[in-house]
Design a protein around this motif. Structure first.
Motif, PDB file in Angstrom:
ATOM      1  N   ASP A 148       0.818  -1.308  -0.021  1.00 44.27           N
ATOM      2  CA  ASP A 148      -0.019   0.083  -0.023  1.00 44.27           C
ATOM      3  C   ASP A 148       0.787   1.222   0.141  1.00 44.27           C
ATOM      4  O   ASP A 148       2.026   1.337   0.861  1.00 44.27           O
ATOM      5  N   PHE A 149       0.489   2.286  -0.871  1.00 46.57           N
ATOM      6  CA  PHE A 149       1.151   3.352  -0.955  1.00 46.57           C
ATOM      7  C   PHE A 149       0.405   4.661  -0.389  1.00 46.57           C
ATOM      8  O   PHE A 149      -0.801   4.828  -0.888  1.00 46.57           O
ATOM      9  N   ILE A 150       0.909   5.119   0.538  1.00 46.34           N
ATOM     10  CA  ILE A 150      -0.089   6.412   1.298  1.00 46.34           C
ATOM     11  C   ILE A 150       0.896   7.812   1.113  1.00 46.34           C
ATOM     12  O   ILE A 150       2.099   7.779   1.592  1.00 46.34           O
ATOM     13  N   PHE A 151       0.320   8.619   0.118  1.00 47.67           N
ATOM     14  CA  PHE A 151       1.103   9.912  -0.099  1.00 47.67           C
ATOM     15  C   PHE A 151       0.138  10.876   0.504  1.00 47.67           C
ATOM     16  O   PHE A 151      -1.045  11.106   0.361  1.00 47.67           O
ATOM     17  N   SER A 237      -3.933  15.925   3.885  1.00 49.12           N
ATOM     18  CA  SER A 237      -4.572  15.236   2.979  1.00 49.12           C
ATOM     19  C   SER A 237      -3.870  14.182   2.348  1.00 49.12           C
ATOM     20  O   SER A 237      -2.483  14.110   2.451  1.00 49.12           O
ATOM     21  N   PHE A 238      -4.653  13.013   1.970  1.00 46.56           N
ATOM     22  CA  PHE A 238      -4.095  11.716   1.557  1.00 46.56           C
ATOM     23  C   PHE A 238      -4.364  11.386   0.172  1.00 46.56           C
ATOM     24  O   PHE A 238      -5.385  11.768  -0.283  1.00 46.56           O
ATOM     25  N   GLY A 239      -3.366  10.706  -0.342  1.00 42.46           N
ATOM     26  CA  GLY A 239      -3.872  10.115  -1.604  1.00 42.46           C
ATOM     27  C   GLY A 239      -3.216   8.530  -1.497  1.00 42.46           C
ATOM     28  O   GLY A 239      -1.941   8.110  -1.119  1.00 42.46           O
ATOM     29  N   VAL A 240      -4.079   7.590  -1.812  1.00 40.70           N
ATOM     30  CA  VAL A 240      -3.790   6.262  -1.399  1.00 40.70           C
ATOM     31  C   VAL A 240      -3.793   5.147  -2.732  1.00 40.70           C
ATOM     32  O   VAL A 240      -4.649   5.349  -3.650  1.00 40.70           O
ATOM     33  N   LEU A 241      -2.922   4.456  -2.846  1.00 46.75           N
ATOM     34  CA  LEU A 241      -3.052   3.174  -3.942  1.00 46.75           C
ATOM     35  C   LEU A 241      -2.839   1.781  -2.856  1.00 46.75           C
ATOM     36  O   LEU A 241      -1.634   1.683  -2.448  1.00 46.75           O
ATOM     37  N   GLU A 242      -3.753   1.005  -2.990  1.00 49.59           N
ATOM     38  CA  GLU A 242      -3.661  -0.211  -2.281  1.00 49.59           C
ATOM     39  C   GLU A 242      -3.450  -1.373  -3.079  1.00 49.59           C
ATOM     40  O   GLU A 242      -3.669  -1.524  -4.189  1.00 49.59           O
ATOM     41  N   CYS A 243      -2.643  -2.267  -2.319  1.00 47.10           N
ATOM     42  CA  CYS A 243      -2.392  -3.656  -2.986  1.00 47.10           C
ATOM     43  C   CYS A 243      -1.595  -3.639  -4.271  1.00 47.10           C
ATOM     44  O   CYS A 243      -2.221  -4.328  -5.338  1.00 47.10           O
ATOM     45  N   ILE A 244      -0.615  -2.966  -4.562  1.00 46.92           N
ATOM     46  CA  ILE A 244       0.139  -2.819  -5.624  1.00 46.92           C
ATOM     47  C   ILE A 244       1.179  -3.996  -5.761  1.00 46.92           C
ATOM     48  O   ILE A 244       2.023  -4.070  -4.676  1.00 46.92           O
ATOM     49  N   VAL A 257       4.559   5.604  -9.516  1.00 45.91           N
ATOM     50  CA  VAL A 257       3.486   4.974  -8.441  1.00 45.91           C
ATOM     51  C   VAL A 257       3.152   6.113  -7.492  1.00 45.91           C
ATOM     52  O   VAL A 257       2.070   6.392  -7.105  1.00 45.91           O
ATOM     53  N   ILE A 258       4.185   6.814  -7.122  1.00 46.91           N
ATOM     54  CA  ILE A 258       4.040   7.966  -6.234  1.00 46.91           C
ATOM     55  C   ILE A 258       3.227   9.136  -6.878  1.00 46.91           C
ATOM     56  O   ILE A 258       2.611   9.751  -6.086  1.00 46.91           O
ATOM     57  N   ALA A 259       3.681   9.481  -8.066  1.00 51.30           N
ATOM     58  CA  ALA A 259       2.897  10.287  -8.635  1.00 51.30           C
ATOM     59  C   ALA A 259       1.223  10.174  -8.859  1.00 51.30           C
ATOM     60  O   ALA A 259       0.554  11.012  -8.940  1.00 51.30           O
ATOM     61  N   GLU A 260       0.922   8.717  -9.154  1.00 47.99           N
ATOM     62  CA  GLU A 260      -0.435   8.315  -8.944  1.00 47.99           C
ATOM     63  C   GLU A 260      -1.010   8.664  -7.611  1.00 47.99           C
ATOM     64  O   GLU A 260      -2.012   9.163  -7.456  1.00 47.99           O
ATOM     65  N   CYS A 261      -0.351   8.575  -6.543  1.00 48.13           N
ATOM     66  CA  CYS A 261      -0.880   8.686  -5.228  1.00 48.13           C
ATOM     67  C   CYS A 261      -1.067  10.421  -4.866  1.00 48.13           C
ATOM     68  O   CYS A 261      -2.069  10.772  -4.309  1.00 48.13           O
ATOM     69  N   ASP A 262      -0.016  10.933  -5.655  1.00 47.14           N
ATOM     70  CA  ASP A 262      -0.078  12.298  -5.449  1.00 47.14           C
ATOM     71  C   ASP A 262      -1.572  12.965  -6.162  1.00 47.14           C
ATOM     72  O   ASP A 262      -2.113  13.840  -5.630  1.00 47.14           O
TER      73      ASP A 262
END
Length: 270
Positions: A148-151, A237-244, A257-262
């Motif tokens: 999981d990525f949390i920005f 504020s958060f941006g999340v991508l789960e289960c990558i 991937v970080i840019a997508e979270c952003d």
């Protein structure tokens, strides 16, 4: 001259060097050059660019004593054990140093390398991992896991700096780093990648939303300014991508991937 020294010491497995009266290396055999290349972190090193201080500064006065008195000494220091011999060749005085034991030097070198390696991957203000270490994440990730990525960034943080000063802003950043670090597990990696932007990478285990609620609560706790005593409440504020999967991370590239979270965080803001 160098050929002469090399014919005597070139095949010696111990580290051997020859110093002139100024304590400058004029010769080092391959074993000593190899040791110095480790210390200097360079494979292609010219022995003329290092000094006895690079090996062990406490040797200097004992070597000078050998130069003056002309006797041979066995020298022990915390770092090494060596034999020092004075000799005269073509009216010039030299000192031959044979390092019998350099374990202390190598031990110190290992400690220094670990220290600087750790320093290079940490943000100096918060102590969190930095952008450089984030870019190396694909080298550390395990293929059997998804992540999981949390920005997240701090809302209107520029206004906080403008209103209360950058010193207070730094304290806010340090406090947030400490609070978030207390909420994550040892296997999670928390980064500060720019001024008020953070990234958390964790194995895809448990409820992400539950963690986010805890982070929002901790980050938004009021903090008083030490001089004005005004109460500051920081929102986030958060941006999340789960289960990558690791395949997807490698295929897209970690910074994409970080840019997508952003971008997801941007959508949450608007």
């Amino acid at each position: 001259m160098l050929d002469f020294f090399n014919s005597i010491f070139g095949h010696n497995s111990d580290c051997v060097g020859v110093l002139d009266q100024d304590l400058t290396f004029i010769y080092a055999n391959s074993a000593l050059v190899s040791l110095m290349s480790d210390i200097k972190n360079s494979r292609d090193i010219d022995f003329g660019v290092f000094s006895i201080n690079d090996l062990d500064g406490s040797l200097v006065f004992k070597i000078m004593d050998t130069l003056e008195k002309g006797n041979a000494n066995t020298i022990y220091t915390n770092k090494c054990h060596c034999s020092v011999t004075r000799f005269v060749l073509d009216c010039d005085v030299y000192v031959v140093i044979m390092f019998v034991e350099v374990g202390g030097i190598l031990k110190q070198l290992k400690c220094d390398l670990e220290y600087y390696k750790d320093l290079s991957r940490k943000d100096p203000l918060t102590g969190l991992f930095n952008r450089r270490y984030l870019k190396e994440f694909p080298l550390r990730m395990k293929d059997c896991f998804c992540y999981d990525f949390i920005f997240f960034d701090l809302d209107n943080f520029k206004n906080t700096n403008d209103m209360y000063g950058h010193s207070f802003g730094d304290k806010v950043l340090i406090g947030i780093a400490d609070k978030c670090s207390s909420l994550i597990s040892m296997s999670d990696e928390l980064y500060r990648i720019s001024g008020d932007e953070f990234v958390l990478i964790r194995k895809s285990e448990g409820d992400v939303n539950k963690l986010l609620k805890k982070m929002v609560f901790e980050i938004s706790l009021p903090s008083p300014h030490s001089l004005t005593h005004e109460i500051h409440v920081q929102m986030v504020s958060f941006g999340v991508l789960e289960c990558i999967s690791t395949y997807e991370i490698r295929n897209k590239g970690i910074m994409n991937v970080i840019a997508e979270c952003d971008f997801n965080m941007y959508l949450n803001k608007v």
